[in-house]
Design an enzyme around this catalytic site. Structure first.
Site, PDB file in Angstrom:
ATOM      1  N   SER A 137       0.768  -1.171   0.262  1.00  0.00           N
ATOM      2  CA  SER A 137      -0.228   0.545   0.121  1.00  0.00           C
ATOM      3  C   SER A 137       0.524   1.273  -0.043  1.00  0.00           C
ATOM      4  O   SER A 137       1.982   0.607   0.198  1.00  0.00           O
ATOM      5  CB  SER A 137      -0.820  -0.007   1.349  1.00  0.00           C
ATOM      6  OG  SER A 137      -0.299   0.073   2.345  1.00  0.00           O
TER       7      SER A 137
ATOM      8  N   ASP B 255      -1.471  -0.980  -3.536  1.00  0.00           N
ATOM      9  CA  ASP B 255      -2.589  -0.992  -3.078  1.00  0.00           C
ATOM     10  C   ASP B 255      -2.871   0.438  -3.132  1.00  0.00           C
ATOM     11  O   ASP B 255      -1.948   1.381  -2.031  1.00  0.00           O
ATOM     12  CB  ASP B 255      -3.071  -1.599  -2.186  1.00  0.00           C
ATOM     13  CG  ASP B 255      -4.084  -1.902  -1.505  1.00  0.00           C
ATOM     14  OD1 ASP B 255      -5.242  -1.757  -2.264  1.00  0.00           O
ATOM     15  OD2 ASP B 255      -4.486  -1.687  -0.338  1.00  0.00           O
TER      16      ASP B 255
ATOM     17  N   ASP C  56      -6.448   4.893  -6.882  1.00  0.00           N
ATOM     18  CA  ASP C  56      -7.737   5.589  -5.365  1.00  0.00           C
ATOM     19  C   ASP C  56      -7.722   7.315  -5.194  1.00  0.00           C
ATOM     20  O   ASP C  56      -6.924   7.771  -5.140  1.00  0.00           O
ATOM     21  CB  ASP C  56      -7.900   5.783  -4.198  1.00  0.00           C
ATOM     22  CG  ASP C  56      -7.917   5.215  -2.735  1.00  0.00           C
ATOM     23  OD1 ASP C  56      -9.262   6.340  -3.452  1.00  0.00           O
ATOM     24  OD2 ASP C  56      -8.004   4.857  -2.099  1.00  0.00           O
TER      25      ASP C  56
ATOM     26  N   HIS D 195     -12.735  -4.525  -0.130  1.00  0.00           N
ATOM     27  CA  HIS D 195     -11.970  -3.742   0.562  1.00  0.00           C
ATOM     28  C   HIS D 195     -12.617  -3.830   1.785  1.00  0.00           C
ATOM     29  O   HIS D 195     -13.796  -4.596   2.295  1.00  0.00           O
ATOM     30  CB  HIS D 195     -11.479  -2.583   0.647  1.00  0.00           C
ATOM     31  CG  HIS D 195     -10.753  -2.212  -0.531  1.00  0.00           C
ATOM     32  ND1 HIS D 195     -10.058  -1.439  -0.900  1.00  0.00           N
ATOM     33  CD2 HIS D 195     -10.850  -2.428  -1.913  1.00  0.00           C
ATOM     34  CE1 HIS D 195      -9.441  -1.387  -2.013  1.00  0.00           C
ATOM     35  NE2 HIS D 195      -9.920  -2.100  -2.443  1.00  0.00           N
TER      36      HIS D 195
ATOM     37  N   ASN E  81      -9.679  -8.024  -0.334  1.00  0.00           N
ATOM     38  CA  ASN E  81      -8.452  -7.359   0.610  1.00  0.00           C
ATOM     39  C   ASN E  81      -8.496  -8.045   2.102  1.00  0.00           C
ATOM     40  O   ASN E  81      -9.552  -8.036   2.275  1.00  0.00           O
ATOM     41  CB  ASN E  81      -8.967  -6.144   0.882  1.00  0.00           C
ATOM     42  CG  ASN E  81      -8.166  -5.923  -1.659  1.00  0.00           C
ATOM     43  OD1 ASN E  81      -8.035  -6.878  -2.450  1.00  0.00           O
ATOM     44  ND2 ASN E  81      -7.703  -4.875  -2.256  1.00  0.00           N
TER      45      ASN E  81
ATOM     46  N   THR F 193      -5.203  -6.361   7.790  1.00  0.00           N
ATOM     47  CA  THR F 193      -5.567  -5.923   9.357  1.00  0.00           C
ATOM     48  C   THR F 193      -5.954  -7.176  10.179  1.00  0.00           C
ATOM     49  O   THR F 193      -5.101  -7.822  10.901  1.00  0.00           O
ATOM     50  CB  THR F 193      -6.681  -5.426  10.690  1.00  0.00           C
ATOM     51  OG1 THR F 193      -6.490  -3.819   9.477  1.00  0.00           O
ATOM     52  CG2 THR F 193      -6.468  -4.773  11.544  1.00  0.00           C
TER      53      THR F 193
END
Length: 270
Positions: free
Chosen positions: A42, A75, A97, A197, A219, A222
Site C-alpha cells: 500500500s 494498493d 484511488d 476492501h 483484500n 489487518t
C-alpha cells in the site's frame, strides 16, 4: 492479473505486505492451498519504508520464485508518480484511488492512469467517489449504486472495481454484515471483477457467501497483522530472554502462512 482471476464462484485472495517475512508467509500459504495469490503493497506501507523500490523488488522476487501464480499489486495509491514507479518496477496491477476527488476529476484522472497502465499490460483497480464519512466508500453504511458503478467502469476503462457493501477498513473484530443482495446486483451490472476492501472484518461464512454472490478479489490486511503480532507476542511472552528476531519472527511467519491457507479455502480460491 488475468492468470490469477478464476472462474465465477472462485475468490482471489489479496493480502497486504509490510515486511518481507509477510510476503514469504503469504506465498507459502498460497502454495499449501494450491491457489494463486496477490501480494499488495500500500501507499501507507511505502511511506513507512520511505521508498517503494527496496520492498517492491524483494516482493517481486518472492513472487517470481513461487510455485503458484503471484501478482504484485500497488494498493490505494493516490500518487500518479507512485503508480508510474510501480509499473516501471514490474508490478502487474495497481489500485489508483482517486475517490477523494470530485466525481468528474476522479473519472478523468483514473481514465488517464488506466490508459497508460494498459499500454504496459498492467491491470488497474479503482473505486467510486467518497460517500459519507472519513472512511469513504468503505464506511459500514455506504453502498455502491450498480448503475453508477457500471457507468464509472465504462468511463474509466478500469479492470476491477472496489465497491461499498458494508465493510470498513482496519476492523479488529469479524462481525461485519455484508449486503449480499447488493453484491449480486453489482456483479450483474458491472462487467469487471468486484473487489471487497475491509475484508478483515468479515466472518468466514460471509466471505464465502460474498464470493458466491459475485465478489472476486478479497483484500485482507489487518486480520493477518493480528495473527502475525499475536504469534510473535506469544513467543516473546514464553521466552522473555529471546533477542534473536529470526526466532520470534519465524513464529509470526508460520502463523500467517497457515491462516492464508485457511482463508484461501474459505473464499474458494484456486
Amino acid at each position: 492479473m488475468n492468470e490469477v482471476v478464476g472462474a465465477p464462484g472462485r475468490g482471489l485472495g489479496a493480502f497486504n505486505v509490510i515486511q518481507l517475512e509477510q510476503a514469504e508467509a503469504i506465498v507459502t500459504g498460497a502454495e499449501q492451498a494450491g491457489a494463486p495469490v496477490v501480494l499488495q503493497i500500500s501507499e501507507n506501507c511505502v511511506a513507512y519504508h520511505g521508498a517503494l523500490a527496496p520492498l517492491g523488488r524483494a516482493v517481486l522476487a518472492v513472487g517470481q520464485a513461487a510455485a503458484v501464480p503471484v501478482v504484485v499489486h500497488l494498493d490505494h495509491a493516490t500518487s500518479d508518480e507512485l503508480v508510474r514507479e510501480a509499473v516501471d518496477l514490474g508490478f502487474g496491477s495497481v489500485m489508483f484511488d482517486a475517490s477523494r476527488l470530485p466525481h468528474d476529476a476522479n473519472v478523468a484522472s483514473t481514465a488517464e492512469v488506466a490508459t497508460r497502465c494498459h499500454a504496459g499490460g498492467v491491470w488497474v483497480e479503482a473505486e467510486l467517489g467518497e460517500i459519507g464519512g472519513k472512511d469513504g466508500v468503505h464506511a459500514p453504511h455506504a453502498r455502491t449504486d450498480p448503475g453508477e458503478a457500471a457507468r464509472y467502469v465504462a468511463a474509466t476503462g478500469v479492470d476491477a472495481l472496489a465497491v461499498a457493501v458494508g465493510t470498513s477498513h482496519a476492523m479488529l473484530t469479524r462481525d461485519t454484515v455484508l449486503d449480499l443482495p447488493l453484491i449480486g446486483r453489482l456483479a450483474a451490472a458491472v462487467p469487471v471483477p468486484l473487489v471487497l476492501h475491509g475484508s478483515s472484518g468479515v466472518p468466514d461464512a460471509a466471505l464465502t457467501a460474498a464470493v458466491e454472490h459475485g465478489m472476486t478479489k478479497i483484500n485482507i490486511a489487518t486480520h493477518l497483522n493480528r495473527v502475525y503480532t499475536g504469534a510473535v507476542r506469544d513467543r516473546l511472552a514464553a521466552d522473555p530472554g529471546l533477542v534473536d528476531p529470526r526466532r520470534y519472527v519465524r513464529d509470526g511467519r508460520d502463523a500467517v502462512a497457515a491462516e492464508v491457507t485457511r482463508l484461501l479455502k474459505v473464499i474458494r480460491a484456486g
